[in-house]
Design an enzyme around this catalytic site. Structure first.
Site, PDB file in Angstrom:
ATOM      1  N   ARG A  62      -0.684  -1.937 -10.807  1.00 21.93           N
ATOM      2  CA  ARG A  62      -0.569  -1.189  -9.559  1.00 21.93           C
ATOM      3  C   ARG A  62       0.764  -0.438  -9.484  1.00 21.93           C
ATOM      4  O   ARG A  62       0.832   0.700  -9.022  1.00 21.93           O
ATOM      5  CB  ARG A  62      -0.708  -2.156  -8.383  1.00 21.93           C
ATOM      6  N   HIS A  66       1.267   3.611  -8.901  1.00 22.65           N
ATOM      7  CA  HIS A  66       2.066   4.124  -7.783  1.00 22.65           C
ATOM      8  C   HIS A  66       3.252   4.946  -8.267  1.00 22.65           C
ATOM      9  O   HIS A  66       3.682   5.871  -7.582  1.00 22.65           O
ATOM     10  CB  HIS A  66       2.541   2.957  -6.910  1.00 22.65           C
ATOM     11  N   ASP A  67       3.772   4.625  -9.430  1.00 19.37           N
ATOM     12  CA  ASP A  67       4.865   5.426  -9.986  1.00 19.37           C
ATOM     13  C   ASP A  67       4.365   6.813 -10.374  1.00 19.37           C
ATOM     14  O   ASP A  67       4.918   7.828  -9.954  1.00 19.37           O
ATOM     15  CB  ASP A  67       5.459   4.723 -11.207  1.00 19.37           C
ATOM     16  N   GLY A  72       5.259  11.691 -10.859  1.00 21.34           N
ATOM     17  CA  GLY A  72       4.911  11.562 -12.255  1.00 21.34           C
ATOM     18  C   GLY A  72       5.486  10.266 -12.800  1.00 21.34           C
ATOM     19  O   GLY A  72       6.178   9.523 -12.106  1.00 21.34           O
ATOM     20  N   ASP A  74       7.935   8.587 -14.075  1.00 20.19           N
ATOM     21  CA  ASP A  74       9.371   8.711 -14.324  1.00 20.19           C
ATOM     22  C   ASP A  74      10.166   7.493 -13.856  1.00 20.19           C
ATOM     23  O   ASP A  74      11.387   7.540 -13.764  1.00 20.19           O
ATOM     24  CB  ASP A  74       9.925   9.967 -13.649  1.00 20.19           C
ATOM     25  N   SER A  76      10.512   6.318 -10.992  1.00 23.71           N
ATOM     26  CA  SER A  76      11.165   6.482  -9.689  1.00 23.71           C
ATOM     27  C   SER A  76      10.803   5.347  -8.740  1.00 23.71           C
ATOM     28  O   SER A  76      11.564   5.030  -7.825  1.00 23.71           O
ATOM     29  CB  SER A  76      10.820   7.837  -9.064  1.00 23.71           C
ATOM     30  N   ASN A  94       4.147   0.977  -0.363  1.00 24.55           N
ATOM     31  CA  ASN A  94       4.752   0.259  -1.489  1.00 24.55           C
ATOM     32  C   ASN A  94       5.476  -1.012  -1.093  1.00 24.55           C
ATOM     33  O   ASN A  94       5.997  -1.723  -1.956  1.00 24.55           O
ATOM     34  CB  ASN A  94       5.726   1.169  -2.237  1.00 24.55           C
ATOM     35  N   PRO A 161      -3.121   8.023  -2.649  1.00 20.44           N
ATOM     36  CA  PRO A 161      -4.472   7.934  -2.090  1.00 20.44           C
ATOM     37  C   PRO A 161      -4.641   6.628  -1.313  1.00 20.44           C
ATOM     38  O   PRO A 161      -4.179   5.577  -1.746  1.00 20.44           O
ATOM     39  CB  PRO A 161      -5.383   7.994  -3.314  1.00 20.44           C
ATOM     40  N   HIS A 191      -9.060  -1.723 -10.171  1.00 22.97           N
ATOM     41  CA  HIS A 191      -9.235  -2.655  -9.062  1.00 22.97           C
ATOM     42  C   HIS A 191      -9.976  -3.913  -9.485  1.00 22.97           C
ATOM     43  O   HIS A 191     -10.129  -4.828  -8.669  1.00 22.97           O
ATOM     44  CB  HIS A 191      -9.975  -1.975  -7.917  1.00 22.97           C
ATOM     45  N   THR A 192     -10.425  -3.972 -10.735  1.00 28.49           N
ATOM     46  CA  THR A 192     -11.010  -5.211 -11.234  1.00 28.49           C
ATOM     47  C   THR A 192      -9.975  -6.326 -11.240  1.00 28.49           C
ATOM     48  O   THR A 192     -10.316  -7.505 -11.232  1.00 28.49           O
ATOM     49  CB  THR A 192     -11.609  -5.021 -12.641  1.00 28.49           C
ATOM     50  N   ASP A 251     -12.671  -6.521 -16.442  1.00 25.87           N
ATOM     51  CA  ASP A 251     -14.058  -6.302 -16.883  1.00 25.87           C
ATOM     52  C   ASP A 251     -14.684  -5.219 -16.003  1.00 25.87           C
ATOM     53  O   ASP A 251     -13.987  -4.556 -15.245  1.00 25.87           O
ATOM     54  CB  ASP A 251     -14.860  -7.615 -16.817  1.00 25.87           C
TER      55      ASP A 251
END
Length: 321
Positions: A62, A66-67, A72, A74, A76, A94, A161, A191-192, A251
């Site tokens: 995750r 999110h990075d 991009g 990087d 951050s 976050n 998103p 999300h698995t 999976d």
């Protein structure tokens, strides 16, 4: 895809300039001469941390998403806030990010073995691959040579998103980062692994609309089980639901749940309700090998988002040099 696996916020869809796919040349053999043990160091750190904390794989994966979705890939997201500037990791979506200490540990070991050589961005990209493989998923060659960014702004996390997004919003968000509908559906399969607190999906369970108390796209029995875990009012801040019934194993169970109307996030379930993505969901639910190969390809593509030749190799992932 809703990457907010633990907490969510009300996020408006706005048009922003996202770093495009890189023209910088990344190379899977980038550190072969300067730090040949780099991947082994990261992999062993990930393995050790996951042994002590089974939540590490979902958290690192995750973190990588999110990075890459803000400025991009990087690193951050790894920067700490300063008195002058609130960093990404302290933005509302976050706040629930965890396991930064794992990247810190890997970076400390890398600095000892190969000072001023391996970027935090590459460390996180390698770690994301390793947590997937460690959880039973595919592996891939990580392209390397990223530099670390020097800017991290909490207010930019509004561009992640959200769990409430519909497929059109998701497609728009991904396309602005050079990612296709196939990439959207494949990467949503991340999300698995993972768990979500009730705050990210409870709007689907109570007073959903003037017509329906519960989101009608939810399986009825599944909705009732979620209501028991997330009653209204809910006084248990730790209550929530795993995003896949086999949440510790990478999976294709996530797609099978969507087919059954058991997608936890509205954004997840919307992928089955939209003709543009439905057939891909069905394909991945039928063929785990296909999902694995497409997920690996999309992770390589995601890892190229926003990569720049500008930047630095941070000595400490939490602060700029």
């Amino acid at each position: 895809m809703a990457f907010q696996m633990i907490c969510s916020s009300i996020i408006l869809l706005i048009f922003v300039t996202i770093p495009p796919l890189t023209e910088a040349i990344l190379d899977p053999h980038y550190y072969d001469k300067t730090c040949p043990q780099a991947e082994n160091i990261v992999s062993q750190t990930i393995r050790n941390a996951s042994t002590f904390d089974p939540k590490v794989p979902a958290r690192i994966l995750r973190m990588f998403f999110h990075d890459c979705f803000i400025r991009g890939c990087d690193a951050s997201v790894l920067l700490d806030s300063t008195p002058e500037s609130k960093a990404e990791k302290d933005g509302p979506p976050n706040i629930s990010l965890r396991a930064f200490y794992v990247i810190d540990e890997a970076k400390t070991k890398l600095e000892k073995a190969c000072p001023r050589t391996v970027s935090c961005a590459d460390t996180l990209a390698i770690a994301a691959r390793d947590v997937v493989a460690l959880s039973g998923g595919p592996s891939w060659e990580v392209l390397k040579g990223r530099n670390d960014g020097r800017i991290s702004r909490a207010n930019e996390t509004i561009n992640l998103p959200a769990p409430s997004f519909n497929t059109s919003q998701l497609i728009q968000s991904f396309s602005r980062r050079g990612l296709s509908i196939k990439d959207l559906v494949a990467l949503s399969g991340g999300h698995t692994l993972g768990f979500s607190h009730c705050s990210s999906f409870e709007a689907r369970l109570h007073n959903f609309s003037s017509v329906h108390d519960t989101d009608p796209s939810l399986n009825v029995e599944f909705a009732e089980s979620l209501k028991r875990k997330c009653p209204k009012p809910n006084h248990d801040q730790n209550a929530g639901q795993f995003l896949d019934s086999s949440a510790s194993t990478f999976d294709n169970g996530y797609y099978k749940q969507i087919l059954a109307g058991k997608g936890v996030f509205a954004s997840d379930q919307s992928l089955y309700g939209d003709f543009r993505s439905r057939w891909i969901v069905e394909s991945f639910a039928r063929d785990e090998g296909l999902f694995f190969s497409e997920f690996a390809a999309s992770m390589v593509k995601l890892g190229n988002v926003g990569v720049t030749e500008n930047g630095e190799v941070r000595l400490n992932c939490r602060i700029v040099n």
